[in-house]
Structures are given as C-alpha cells and as structure tokens.
Design an enzyme around this catalytic site. Structure first.
Site, PDB file in Angstrom:
ATOM      1  N   LYS A  37       0.841  -1.202   0.000  1.00  0.00           N
ATOM      2  CA  LYS A  37       0.000   0.000   0.000  1.00  0.00           C
ATOM      3  C   LYS A  37       0.877   1.253   0.000  1.00  0.00           C
ATOM      4  CE  LYS A  37      -0.305  -0.019   5.044  1.00  0.00           C
ATOM      5  NZ  LYS A  37      -1.116  -0.443   6.193  1.00  0.00           N
ATOM      6  N   ARG A 134     -10.701   0.156  15.143  1.00  0.00           N
ATOM      7  CA  ARG A 134     -10.653   0.906  13.891  1.00  0.00           C
ATOM      8  C   ARG A 134     -11.654   0.244  12.945  1.00  0.00           C
ATOM      9  NH1 ARG A 134      -4.782   1.786  11.154  1.00  0.00           N
ATOM     10  NH2 ARG A 134      -5.171  -0.378  10.605  1.00  0.00           N
ATOM     11  N   TYR A 255      15.863  29.899   8.885  1.00  0.00           N
ATOM     12  CA  TYR A 255      14.623  30.598   9.230  1.00  0.00           C
ATOM     13  C   TYR A 255      14.416  30.633  10.741  1.00  0.00           C
ATOM     14  CZ  TYR A 255      12.935  30.629   4.384  1.00  0.00           C
ATOM     15  OH  TYR A 255      12.773  30.861   3.050  1.00  0.00           O
ATOM     16  N   MET A 303      12.199  24.694   2.687  1.00  0.00           N
ATOM     17  CA  MET A 303      11.488  23.935   1.656  1.00  0.00           C
ATOM     18  C   MET A 303      12.447  23.123   0.789  1.00  0.00           C
ATOM     19  SD  MET A 303       8.952  25.287  -1.376  1.00  0.00           S
ATOM     20  CE  MET A 303       7.559  25.644  -0.337  1.00  0.00           C
TER      21      MET A 303
HETATM   22  C1  LIG Z   1      -0.337  -1.474   6.816  1.00  0.00           C
HETATM   23  C2  LIG Z   1      -0.889  -2.709   7.354  1.00  0.00           C
HETATM   24  C3  LIG Z   1      -0.055  -3.799   7.666  1.00  0.00           C
HETATM   25  C4  LIG Z   1       1.455  -3.707   7.634  1.00  0.00           C
HETATM   26  O1  LIG Z   1       1.902  -3.150   8.841  1.00  0.00           O
HETATM   27  P1  LIG Z   1       3.462  -2.958   9.147  1.00  0.00           P
HETATM   28  O2  LIG Z   1       3.489  -2.390  10.518  1.00  0.00           O
HETATM   29  O3  LIG Z   1       3.950  -1.982   8.139  1.00  0.00           O
HETATM   30  O4  LIG Z   1       4.072  -4.282   9.002  1.00  0.00           O
HETATM   31  C5  LIG Z   1      -0.642  -4.975   8.073  1.00  0.00           C
HETATM   32  N1  LIG Z   1      -1.981  -5.077   8.175  1.00  0.00           N
HETATM   33  C6  LIG Z   1      -2.819  -4.054   7.900  1.00  0.00           C
HETATM   34  C7  LIG Z   1      -4.273  -4.245   8.054  1.00  0.00           C
HETATM   35  C8  LIG Z   1      -2.302  -2.848   7.492  1.00  0.00           C
HETATM   36  O5  LIG Z   1      -3.134  -1.829   7.237  1.00  0.00           O
END
Ligand SMILES: *Cc1c(COP(=O)(O)O)cnc(C)c1O
Length: 364
Positions: A37, A134, A255, A303
């Site tokens: 992802k 969640r 800055y 930046m």
């Molecule tokens: C992103 C995600 C993972 C991977 O988690 P890591 O901590 O990066 O290994 C596993 N399961 C779900 C549901 C996720 O959203």
C-alpha cells in the site's frame, strides 16, 4: 532527461526481496501478504511488485484500481484489499478479477451479497475488531455477518484482525485472547500479524502474515534497530552540499534563527528540504552523513535546503555527497534515527518522499 539537482532516492529491489525472505523464515508455516500500500511505502508499487513477483504469496494494498492493474500486468497471486471495497463497482471488480477483499462492516457484506452469485468463486478476509477499534466486527455485530455469509457457501473465508501495539509494551496477548473469543470454534485460516508481530510474537503467526515496514528495511521497534533484526535498508535518500558558510560564534542559522553557533563553525547547505519529503520537524541535531562522516543538522529545515555542521569535516565542500537516510557513498544514517529525531516513524518519512525526487534502482 537526467535532473542535475543532486537529490536522489535509491531503491533496492534486492533488499526488499531479502526482507520478504526474512519474514518468511521467521514465520515458516505462514503465507505472507507483501503489503505494498501507499506506493509500497514510498518505494514504488511496481518496483516492489517486480522485486517480489516470483516469490510473494500475495500482495496487499488499498485501491481496487491498483489491484486490477496488478492483475492486468499478469500478477497471478492473490491480491488483498486491506480496507475492502468502497463501492458496488469495486465489488464487481473484486469478483471479475478474483481479488481477495476484506469485509469489515455490514455495509460491505451487503454489497457482497448483492453482487455475488452463490456459485461464483470468492475469497474474503472477515475482519474482527479485537481491540484496535478501527475496522472490524465485534461480538454484537459478528453473528449477523456469519448469517449473511451462509448465503455464500462457496466463499473461502479467512478470519483477520490487526494489532494495535505489537511494537509496544502491551503486546498482542490481550488481542489474541479477544480474537479467540470472537472466533469461537473457527477452524479455518487466520491472518493476524503485521511486521512487529512477525518479528516478536511467533504465537501470532497463524496462517497468513502481513509484513509491511519490514519489507522496506526499517524497524517497527523503538529499542531495536533494523540491522539488529537482520533487515536491509531498501531506500537511500542522498544529495550533496551546494553551499558552505564560515560563521562566527553568535551567528544564527536558517529561518527563525533557531540555531545559534557557540563557536566558529563551518556550515554546509544540503539540497534537500521538506518539499523533497525531509521532515520539517527534524530539529537541530538530527543525524546526517557527509563524505563518510556522521554529523548533525543545524537550524530549521527549509522547503528546498537544510543545513549541517561541517566543522569537523573540512574536506567537505560544494558537491560533497550527503546521506539523509539509508546507506550511501556518504555514509549510513538509518531512516529510523531520523524519524526518532523528528518525533515520527520511518513509515511517514518513506511515504513522504516527494515526486520531484528522482529515483534510481540499485543495490544499497
Ligand atoms: C499497513 C498494514 C499492515 C502492515 O503493517 P506494518 O506495521 O507496516 O508491518 C498490516 N496489516 C494491515 C491491516 C495494514 O493496514
């Protein structure tokens, strides 16, 4: 056209493969969804897919459109949608392209029941909320989900949950207990572990694991480095010195003048700023490497530039190589070190690398 501004992100497909194999060695009885992802945590979805194409048991991601693109590119492994579907059109794509989808709420189950016919092959991960609060079904909502699924007897179901603190003090035992209570006498496959649980809790490996951050060579733990875990960095963010200032004691840098020199200093200006994805919150003192030597940033990140202390690296002038994180000709600084200094996690640094940063592929 090769961009001449010196910042580069170097990505190592070999490191991603090494790290995937480590996940498999740690959980030898489980299959592993390679979590790609967020553009493979900023490493490039297609680069990760190519790196793992021959070995991954499956790929896990978010957008149906991206998953379909993987299918169209000839990926034959299972592909999992971690948040499930967002529309009826998504659900039709799931069925047509044999994607595996999470079902985490009644609305998604209803979409499934409306779209699927009882003879259509179908693979789902039924998500249980075991305490993360969640996504997922809980004790009051789960019976209706099972009742709905009885209308699709052909569905291959995996029970899934997600840990809130596999990297921390509370661990996973409390969630494993709640999961077991929700699962009842379930004998089918289970999918539980993220990277932290893969690395730390063999009892949570179950049938499928979901390594994410570890594939990219960073540690999910504050107190244990990626190297100690046997992981290889998969990204090096490097650049070069483009300016040098000799300053007197009392001079301030950058800055807001947040850094004041207590003695005469040699300041190097690096072509890397928050518009490249370097965290603006990284304070003076964040580690950085120049010409093989580690030093520290000084002043606020701009930046397009940031400053570092070259007082002890007199040979470093304009063009001297810099490693912001990863392992490069200028030395090694882990993304985890930079993230810790900036009060965040390596995940966020990787995901934030900006499109304007040219990418190179190669060993790290
Ligand atoms: C992103 C995600 C993972 C991977 O988690 P890591 O901590 O990066 O290994 C596993 N399961 C779900 C549901 C996720 O959203």
């Amino acid at each position: 056209m090769k961009i001449s501004r010196p910042i580069r992100a170097r990505i190592s497909p070999a490191a991603i493969l090494h790290n995937y194999r480590l996940a498999k060695r740690l959980a030898p009885h489980a299959k592993a969804w390679a979590v790609i992802k967020a553009n493979a945590y900023g490493h490039g979805q297609w680069r990760a897919v190519e790196a793992l194409r021959g070995e991954a048991d499956g790929f896990a991601m978010l957008e149906t459109e991206n998953a379909v693109a993987l299918r169209e590119a000839g990926i034959t492994q299972p592909i999992l949608l971690l948040e499930g579907v967002f529309s009826a059109r998504d659900m039709r794509a799931v069925l047509e392209h044999r994607l595996t989808t999470v079902i985490h709420c009644r609305e998604q189950l209803e979409l499934l029941l409306r779209s699927a016919s009882p003879e259509q092959p179908l693979s789902i991960c039924l998500k249980l909320n075991s305490g993360m609060n969640r996504l997922g079904f809980t004790a009051p909502t789960l019976p209706a989900a099972w009742a709905g699924l009885r209308q699709l007897p052909q569905a291959e179901v995996t029970l899934m949950t997600h840990f809130a603190e596999a990297d921390g003090e509370c661990g996973v035992a409390w969630q494993l207990e709640r999961f077991a209570a929700l699962a009842g006498d379930w004998q089918g496959p289970r999918c539980l572990a993220n990277s932290a649980a893969i690395l730390r809790y063999p009892a949570a490996h179950a049938d499928w694991v979901r390594p994410g951050i570890m594939l990219y060579g960073a540690s999910p733990f504050v107190e244990q480095s990626a190297a100690e875990l046997g992981l290889q960095p998969a990204m090096t963010l490097s650049s070069a010195i483009i300016g040098v200032q000799e300053i007197a004691a009392g001079e301030r840098v950058g800055y807001g003048g947040t850094f004041t020199a207590e003695r005469p200093m040699r300041i190097g200006v690096v072509a890397c700023g928050y518009a490249d994805g370097y965290p603006r919150h990284a304070p003076s003192g964040t580690p950085i490497a120049v010409m093989g030597q580690r030093t520290k940033t000084v002043g606020r990140v701009s930046m397009d530039m940031l400053a570092c202390d070259l007082t002890a690296i007199p040979q470093a002038g304009i063009g001297a190589p810099v490693t912001l994180w990863g392992r490069g000709v200028a030395g090694e600084v882990t993304a985890d070190e930079v993230a810790t200094a900036a009060g965040t996690i390596s995940y966020e640094l990787f995901c934030a690398v900006a499109p304007r940063v040219p990418v190179e592929i190669g060993a790290i």
